[in-house]
Design a protein around this motif. Structure first.
Motif, mmCIF file in Angstrom:
data_model
loop_
_atom_site.group_PDB
_atom_site.id
_atom_site.type_symbol
_atom_site.label_atom_id
_atom_site.label_comp_id
_atom_site.label_asym_id
_atom_site.label_seq_id
_atom_site.Cartn_x
_atom_site.Cartn_y
_atom_site.Cartn_z
ATOM 1 N N MET A 286 1.007 -1.075 -0.141
ATOM 2 C CA MET A 286 0.184 0.277 0.033
ATOM 3 C C MET A 286 1.090 1.482 -0.053
ATOM 4 N N HIS A 287 0.261 2.041 -1.121
ATOM 5 C CA HIS A 287 1.054 3.417 -0.783
ATOM 6 C C HIS A 287 0.200 5.274 -1.136
ATOM 7 N N TYR A 288 0.569 6.273 -1.098
ATOM 8 C CA TYR A 288 -0.035 6.868 -1.205
ATOM 9 C C TYR A 288 0.235 8.304 -2.075
ATOM 10 N N VAL A 289 -0.569 8.519 -3.146
ATOM 11 C CA VAL A 289 -0.168 9.994 -3.543
ATOM 12 C C VAL A 289 -0.838 10.971 -3.740
ATOM 13 N N LYS A 290 -0.498 11.751 -4.356
ATOM 14 C CA LYS A 290 -0.893 13.092 -3.745
ATOM 15 C C LYS A 290 -2.005 13.743 -4.959
ATOM 16 N N LYS A 291 -3.678 13.585 -4.158
ATOM 17 C CA LYS A 291 -4.391 13.824 -4.867
ATOM 18 C C LYS A 291 -4.885 15.294 -5.123
ATOM 19 N N TYR A 292 -4.909 15.606 -5.983
ATOM 20 C CA TYR A 292 -5.789 17.023 -6.107
ATOM 21 C C TYR A 292 -7.009 16.980 -5.866
ATOM 22 N N VAL A 293 -7.474 18.135 -5.487
ATOM 23 C CA VAL A 293 -8.695 18.370 -4.867
ATOM 24 C C VAL A 293 -9.673 19.461 -4.938
ATOM 25 N N GLU A 294 -10.563 19.990 -5.537
ATOM 26 C CA GLU A 294 -11.582 21.079 -5.461
ATOM 27 C C GLU A 294 -11.998 21.403 -4.093
ATOM 28 N N VAL A 295 -11.234 22.640 -3.282
ATOM 29 C CA VAL A 295 -11.582 22.677 -1.904
ATOM 30 C C VAL A 295 -12.309 24.473 -2.325
ATOM 31 N N VAL A 296 -13.483 24.306 -1.723
ATOM 32 C CA VAL A 296 -14.268 25.795 -1.222
ATOM 33 C C VAL A 296 -13.530 26.727 -0.194
ATOM 34 N N ALA A 297 -13.590 27.442 0.145
ATOM 35 C CA ALA A 297 -12.629 27.932 1.430
ATOM 36 C C ALA A 297 -12.953 29.006 1.238
ATOM 37 N N ARG A 298 -12.871 30.711 2.516
ATOM 38 C CA ARG A 298 -13.313 31.326 3.056
ATOM 39 C C ARG A 298 -11.827 31.282 3.155
ATOM 40 N N ILE A 299 -11.745 32.730 2.786
ATOM 41 C CA ILE A 299 -10.352 33.600 2.479
ATOM 42 C C ILE A 299 -10.370 34.724 2.922
ATOM 43 N N SER A 300 -9.685 34.665 5.246
ATOM 44 C CA SER A 300 -10.254 36.520 5.604
ATOM 45 C C SER A 300 -9.370 37.186 5.637
ATOM 46 N N GLU A 301 -10.164 38.456 5.909
ATOM 47 C CA GLU A 301 -9.079 39.419 5.619
ATOM 48 C C GLU A 301 -7.828 39.777 5.707
ATOM 49 N N ASN A 302 -6.627 38.643 6.028
ATOM 50 C CA ASN A 302 -5.746 38.765 6.020
ATOM 51 C C ASN A 302 -4.992 37.783 5.202
ATOM 52 N N GLY A 303 -6.477 37.365 4.366
ATOM 53 C CA GLY A 303 -5.588 35.943 2.977
ATOM 54 C C GLY A 303 -5.027 34.823 3.467
ATOM 55 N N GLU A 304 -6.006 34.150 4.865
ATOM 56 C CA GLU A 304 -5.344 33.133 5.366
ATOM 57 C C GLU A 304 -6.974 32.470 4.994
ATOM 58 N N PRO A 305 -6.662 30.775 4.390
ATOM 59 C CA PRO A 305 -7.557 30.140 3.309
ATOM 60 C C PRO A 305 -8.504 29.351 4.612
ATOM 61 N N LYS A 306 -9.470 29.279 5.125
ATOM 62 C CA LYS A 306 -10.060 28.456 5.463
ATOM 63 C C LYS A 306 -11.158 27.342 4.820
ATOM 64 N N PRO A 307 -10.427 25.508 4.635
ATOM 65 C CA PRO A 307 -11.491 25.043 4.611
ATOM 66 C C PRO A 307 -12.920 24.812 4.484
ATOM 67 N N MET A 308 -14.086 25.256 3.386
ATOM 68 C CA MET A 308 -15.170 24.936 4.015
ATOM 69 C C MET A 308 -15.881 23.504 3.897
ATOM 70 N N TYR A 309 -15.729 23.121 2.667
ATOM 71 C CA TYR A 309 -16.034 21.909 1.863
ATOM 72 C C TYR A 309 -14.933 21.409 0.676
ATOM 73 N N ILE A 310 -15.049 19.559 0.814
ATOM 74 C CA ILE A 310 -13.656 18.761 0.627
ATOM 75 C C ILE A 310 -14.413 18.713 -0.910
ATOM 76 N N GLY A 311 -13.737 18.730 -2.058
ATOM 77 C CA GLY A 311 -14.695 17.481 -3.930
ATOM 78 C C GLY A 311 -13.878 17.166 -3.354
ATOM 79 N N TRP A 312 -14.309 15.550 -3.748
ATOM 80 C CA TRP A 312 -14.114 14.368 -4.037
ATOM 81 C C TRP A 312 -14.235 14.061 -6.290
ATOM 82 N N GLU A 313 -13.820 13.640 -6.479
ATOM 83 C CA GLU A 313 -13.194 12.805 -7.819
ATOM 84 C C GLU A 313 -14.439 12.134 -8.662
ATOM 85 N N ASP A 314 -15.478 11.931 -7.244
ATOM 86 C CA ASP A 314 -17.495 11.300 -7.812
ATOM 87 C C ASP A 314 -17.785 12.130 -7.547
#
Length: 81
Positions: free
Chosen positions: A1-29
């Motif tokens: 068993m091994h792992y790969v880097k899987k790019y995903v869609e993320v819906v994030a809120r960006i604070s006024e100082n530019g810091e992202p906060k993930p709200m939803y993670i989108g999967w391949e299906d």
């Protein structure tokens, strides 16, 4: 068993100082998972799949997992059997 880097869609809120906060993670299906709580954020490397960036420790339902922000993309460590 091994792992790969899987790019995903993320819906994030960006604070006024530019810091992202993930709200939803989108999967391949085309399912989206609501992030119930961000438990921790810190610069870290993905030891399983390679890459580095901001590591977000998240709670989604009863599961604790990680998503990485490797500017400008987001990825998870996907297990490949």
């Amino acid at each position: 068993m091994h792992y790969v880097k899987k790019y995903v869609e993320v819906v994030a809120r960006i604070s006024e100082n530019g810091e992202p906060k993930p709200m939803y993670i989108g999967w391949e299906d085309n399912r989206y998972f609501k992030v119930d709580k961000v438990l921790e954020v810190l610069p870290a490397a993905s030891l399983k799949a390679g890459g580095q960036g901001l590591r977000f420790k998240l709670r989604i339902g009863q599961v604790t997992t990680y998503v990485y922000y490797e500017n400008p993309a987001w990825f998870v460590e996907k297990r490949v059997d």
